[in-house]
Design an enzyme around this catalytic site. Structure first.
Site, short mmCIF file in Angstrom:
data_model
loop_
_atom_site.label_atom_id
_atom_site.label_comp_id
_atom_site.label_asym_id
_atom_site.label_seq_id
_atom_site.Cartn_x
_atom_site.Cartn_y
_atom_site.Cartn_z
N ASP A 69 -7.86 15.07 4.77
CA ASP A 69 -7.62 14.22 5.94
C ASP A 69 -6.59 13.15 5.58
O ASP A 69 -6.88 12.23 4.83
CB ASP A 69 -8.91 13.56 6.41
CG ASP A 69 -8.71 12.76 7.69
OD1 ASP A 69 -9.68 12.16 8.16
OD2 ASP A 69 -7.59 12.76 8.23
N ASN A 96 -5.16 10.84 7.41
CA ASN A 96 -5.11 9.70 8.34
C ASN A 96 -4.59 8.46 7.61
O ASN A 96 -5.17 8.03 6.61
CB ASN A 96 -6.53 9.45 8.88
CG ASN A 96 -6.54 8.43 10.02
OD1 ASN A 96 -5.67 7.59 10.12
ND2 ASN A 96 -7.56 8.52 10.87
N GLY A 115 -19.63 9.27 15.00
CA GLY A 115 -20.94 8.65 15.07
C GLY A 115 -21.93 9.17 14.05
O GLY A 115 -22.54 8.40 13.30
N HIS A 127 -6.48 5.24 5.99
CA HIS A 127 -7.11 5.17 4.68
C HIS A 127 -6.12 4.90 3.54
O HIS A 127 -6.51 4.93 2.38
CB HIS A 127 -7.87 6.46 4.41
CG HIS A 127 -8.79 6.85 5.53
ND1 HIS A 127 -9.84 6.05 5.93
CD2 HIS A 127 -8.79 7.92 6.37
CE1 HIS A 127 -10.46 6.62 6.94
NE2 HIS A 127 -9.85 7.76 7.23
N GLY A 154 -15.23 7.85 6.37
CA GLY A 154 -16.68 7.88 6.51
C GLY A 154 -17.31 9.01 5.72
O GLY A 154 -18.38 8.85 5.12
N ILE A 213 -9.49 1.48 4.76
CA ILE A 213 -10.91 1.69 4.55
C ILE A 213 -11.17 3.11 4.02
O ILE A 213 -10.32 3.99 4.13
CB ILE A 213 -11.70 1.48 5.85
CG1 ILE A 213 -11.22 2.46 6.93
CG2 ILE A 213 -11.59 0.05 6.33
CD1 ILE A 213 -12.06 2.45 8.21
#
Length: 896
Positions: A796, A798, A688, A801, A819, A816
């Site tokens: 990272d 993940n 967030g 991405h 963030g 994507i």
């Protein structure tokens, strides 16, 4: 205000046996309305009727198909004598990838959603006119507004209803008939097939009915022709926003190469307009201006079509002929389609006479396979499809026949579908294709006497946006054009003078650029082109209002916030371009809860489970790095080879960009156990907010150690909001270098009796609302298509991405950016413009795709820079509530 009553009004609600329709029926009956509960299932409809009558209301079941509107209206009239409100709510899904979608699946969805709405609206229309009162609500969807993977049929149908609504609003105005359109998100038997249970829990259909009540009440605000999105207690209006665009001289220098040269002007929304009707466009003024301009400048590399094969439908005259001649002139082979064989052959002869290559195929556009096969047989390939064929069957809605509706839908919409379907396998196989479909200003704004045409043209836009999404991974680019030109078709509705002045030749160059190899980025977009002017049109969404998601919502509540729901000028408006972006604002409202109980007081008491969790400190996590890692991070957030202080270790000013501080402690956060949370599932975790405090100069190499603990745990009912704090120290000196605070939302993990309000933590929780003035500085930077692949090397891994299949599971059509990657871009922009800062914070508000352009808007307020970051191509905010506290003594310069 007084309580809104619907006593003695008769509502027809289609698809009312469950979901939203059921919620509407119960609500309006409770407010005194007579309700016709329509559903194909007699059992479901009767169950709703029984529920209403048991509560003292009035209702009757109806089981006619929505394509038999007369039958439904007869039930209303036979039972209650009058009908006042029609809510076209019935719908179904037949989701498939476009390649695998069958004609039957296409036809069924179009029939139920579009033809059903037409049939029911047509049946109530004479009664509404006679009594000089009526309200119609049509139901669109985010999939219709923005497109959605696997929903070409549904997207087309739902977008078609938007323009259908606008035309009904125009035709009904003099009879006090209002028509509005909503794109709701709510739990239903239909959405249960595509949404996870934890999301459906928040999407109570009862949150939609109060909006409908305000729109349909005799004393409600006049929102006829307007479109609203709503779900989970949030609602807001959307409208069209059009760029000022570029105006070209309409002579022989108006070419695709000229369009390429000024494309940035076409797509710039710096001086946007907000047209509401076709008459809001000064076409004559634009044409006169174009005549005064100097010859158009051409791009350095000319746009050509050598070796490319283009199919143009409806090419026997008008726009299609102009397109075909242009492609032939620019080196391409052209397949000239028209129902008139003589006209098609005449255009072929013109192309050949000029030295080009072409072949005619005379057939209906519904025979897409025949057209595609002709191209393959003649030229061995297909590269471009221009879906241009069309007809008019204009009539007032009162006089329009079912046949006139069906014919227009068939030629425009089914024909576009059929041709796209025919070329799709070829495009996928060769991993290249270009499609331009043809809409109209009528399909954007609606128009009197063109309910069929407006619906068909808008539906083509919905279809095209889904094709753009599905085609992206295969190199297929799809856009929609709304041209205004003098043709055989427009000659039936335009003055002869206008037909002569607005030549099809003034449209063709824009089409040429859009389907060329030179266009590699623009896809899923809508363009209005007229008299030498090319503009882009997109949705603008009001900031809207979010009501508490754990409290009963009433129409009176909605009415009290109407000015907020429909306010586009308060600085909160956004520009969603995907279903995922559109949904996010609704999902964010899940956590908007009304305070209740002892924990709502904001005291310091935590339940024991949280107190115990706060005592736990993660095991120390070491991070050893060299100058190479600093360079890799800097490159990951857009540093270039020219910026040696960030990319060359031998530079005198070599340094880490300030946001490097999020990297060393990243792994430490993953060491925190969250198993104490109810129903904890790491797959339901959303990042967030991020806060970074820089406590000391950043070493360009060294060994750091980090530890993490729980700082705050808030119970948001269905969800948990957790903030962890990570402290990163230099191993040798013990000095604290960074402190980071990360706030995450864990869906489905609320209900642990924790506090509902967090403490003020200064810069880490500041609202950072942008001032109501122009930004003091703006930096625009295009990310690399390889940005996500590069950034992940900083730690990272993940697959979201990098791996398309994994991204698709998350609802994204391609991988994507992380963030923290675009957080770093934003931090770099602040650093470039205002210098070093001691802390920085931002809230993640959207996703960024590699290759997109980031725009950071910055305002200096004392020693603080407030900022927000948007994606240029989609006009959406991806980082909000940004703030950075500046330092002025240089002591924290990022250099060891």
């Amino acid at each position: 205000m007084m309580t809104l009553s619907f006593k003695d009004q008769t509502f027809i609600i289609t698809g009312a046996g469950g979901g939203i329709g059921h919620a509407y029926s119960i609500f309006f009956a409770s407010r005194g309305a007579n309700v016709v509960v329509n559903d194909l299932s007699r059992e479901a409809a009767q169950k709703v009727v029984d529920e209403i009558t048991k509560a003292g209301g009035k209702a009757v079941a109806d089981t006619h198909s929505v394509t038999d509107g007369e039958g439904i209206v007869k039930t209303a009239l036979d039972t209650y004598g009058k009908v006042h409100v029609l809510i076209n709510n019935a719908g179904l899904l037949r989701d498939k990838s476009f390649k695998n979608m069958t004609d039957a699946e296409w036809d069924l969805v179009i029939s139920v959603h579009m033809t059903g709405a037409f049939s029911c609206s047509k049946a109530v229309w004479p009664h509404f006119r006679a009594q000089k009162y009526g309200r119609i609500i049509n139901t669109a969807s985010a999939a219709g507004l923005y497109g959605n993977l696997g929903q070409a049929n549904y997207s087309a149908a739902k977008m078609g209803l938007v323009a259908f609504t606008k035309t009904l609003a125009i035709e009904g105005a003099k009879y006090n008939i209002r028509a509005s359109c909503i794109a709701p998100m709510a739990a239903s038997a239909m959405t249960e097939t595509i949404m996870p249970p934890e999301m459906l829990k928040h999407l109570n259909p009862s949150f939609i009915a109060p909006l409908i009540a305000v729109l349909t009440h005799p004393e409600g605000p006049n929102a006829s022709g307007s479109v609203f999105e709503a779900g989970a207690g949030w609602m807001g209006e959307i409208r069209w926003e059009r760029s000022k665009g570029a105006v070209f001289k309409t002579d022989e220098t108006f070419t695709p190469s000229a369009v390429k040269e000024k494309w940035h002007e076409v797509t710039s929304f710096d001086k946007a307009e907000y047209p509401k009707a076709m008459g809001d466009t000064d076409m004559m003024g634009v044409l006169k201006l174009s005549k005064t301009l100097p010859p158009n400048k051409q791009s350095d590399k000319p746009v050509r079509f050598d070796g490319k094969v283009t199919i143009v439908t409806g090419a026997g005259g008008g726009l299609g002929r102009a397109y075909a001649l242009m492609f032939g002139k620019l080196g391409g082979a052209v397949v000239v389609n028209d129902v008139n064989e003589q006209a098609a052959q005449k255009v072929v002869n013109e192309i050949k006479t000029a030295g080009g290559k072409a072949i005619a195929v005379a057939c209906s556009v519904e025979e897409g396979q025949k057209i595609a096969q002709t191209a393959l047989d003649a030229f061995g390939r297909i590269d471009v499809l221009i879906a241009n064929a069309g007809i008019l069957r204009d009539k007032s809605f009162t006089a329009m026949s079912q046949r006139e509706w069906d014919d227009v839908i068939k030629v425009h919409l089914k024909g576009t579908y059929a041709c796209a379907k025919a070329v799709w396998p070829t495009f996928q196989k060769q991993r290249y294709g270009r499609i331009v479909t043809t809409a109209s200003q009528v399909g954007i704004y609606g128009n009197f006497g063109q309910a069929n045409y407006s619906a068909a043209k808008a539906a083509i836009l919905g279809l095209t946006r889904t094709l753009a999404i599905e085609g992206a991974r295969y190199g297929i680019i799809c856009n929609t054009l709304a041209p205004s030109a003098g043709t055989a078709m427009t000659s039936t509705v335009w003055p002869a003078e206008m037909v002569q002045m607005f030549k099809p030749d003034f449209i063709a160059p824009v089409v040429g650029y859009l389907v060329s190899e030179d266009n590699t980025d623009t896809t899923g977009c809508l363009f209005e082109v007229f008299g030498g002017c090319a503009t882009q049109t997109r949705w603008q969404r009001a900031g809207g209002h979010g009501f508490p998601s754990n409290k009963t919502l009433t129409p009176e509540d909605v009415f009290s916030k109407w000015k907020v729901i429909t306010n586009f000028d308060d600085g909160r408006a956004t520009h969603p371009t995907s279903t995922q972006e559109a949904i996010q604002q609704i999902v964010d409202n899940f956590n908007n809860t009304a305070d209740s109980g002892s924990n709502a007081s904001g005291d310091d008491s935590d339940p024991e489970i949280v107190k115990e969790a706060k005592k736990v400190v993660s095991d120390p996590s070491e991070y050893t790095y060299t100058e190479r890692d600093v360079i890799l991070y800097n490159l990951g957030i857009g540093a270039t080879a020219e910026e040696l202080k960030w990319t060359f270790e031998g530079d005198d000013e070599f340094q880490a960009l300030p946001t490097f501080g999020v990297i060393p402690g990243f792994a430490s956060g993953f060491g925190m156990s969250l198993d104490w949370l109810p129903n904890y599932n790491p797959a339901k975790l959303l990042h967030g907010e991020q806060y970074l405090s820089i406590k000391a100069p950043i070493p360009t190499s060294g060994k750091l150690v980090s530890s993490t603990r729980l700082l705050e745990a808030l119970d948001k009912g269905k969800h948990a909001a957790l903030t962890t704090v990570t402290e990163t120290k230099d191993t040798n000196s013990g000095k604290v270098i960074f402190e980071t605070q990360s706030t995450v939302i864990i869906r489905g993990s609320g209900g642990f009796d924790g506090q509902t309000k967090g403490k003020d933590r200064g810069a880490a929780t500041a609202a950072n609302t942008p001032p109501k003035r122009q930004p003091d500085a703006i930096i625009e930077e295009k990310t690399s298509p390889d940005q996500a692949a590069l950034y992940r090397l900083s730690g990272d891994y993940n697959p979201l991405h990098i791996q398309p299949e994994f991204a698709a599971i998350g609802g994204f059509d391609r991988p994507i950016l992380h963030g923290l990657c675009f957080f770093g871009f934003s931090g770099k922009h602040v650093f470039k413009e205002f210098g070093q800062y001691k802390d920085i914070k931002g809230r993640f508000a959207g996703s960024v795709y590699p290759g997109e352009t980031l725009i950071t808007e910055m305002w200096k307020e004392g020693d603080k820079v407030i900022f927000q970051t948007k994606v240029k191509e989609r006009g959406t905010t991806v980082l909000s509530a940004g703030g950075a506290t500046l330092v002025d003594d240089g002591n924290l310069k990022a250099k060891l």
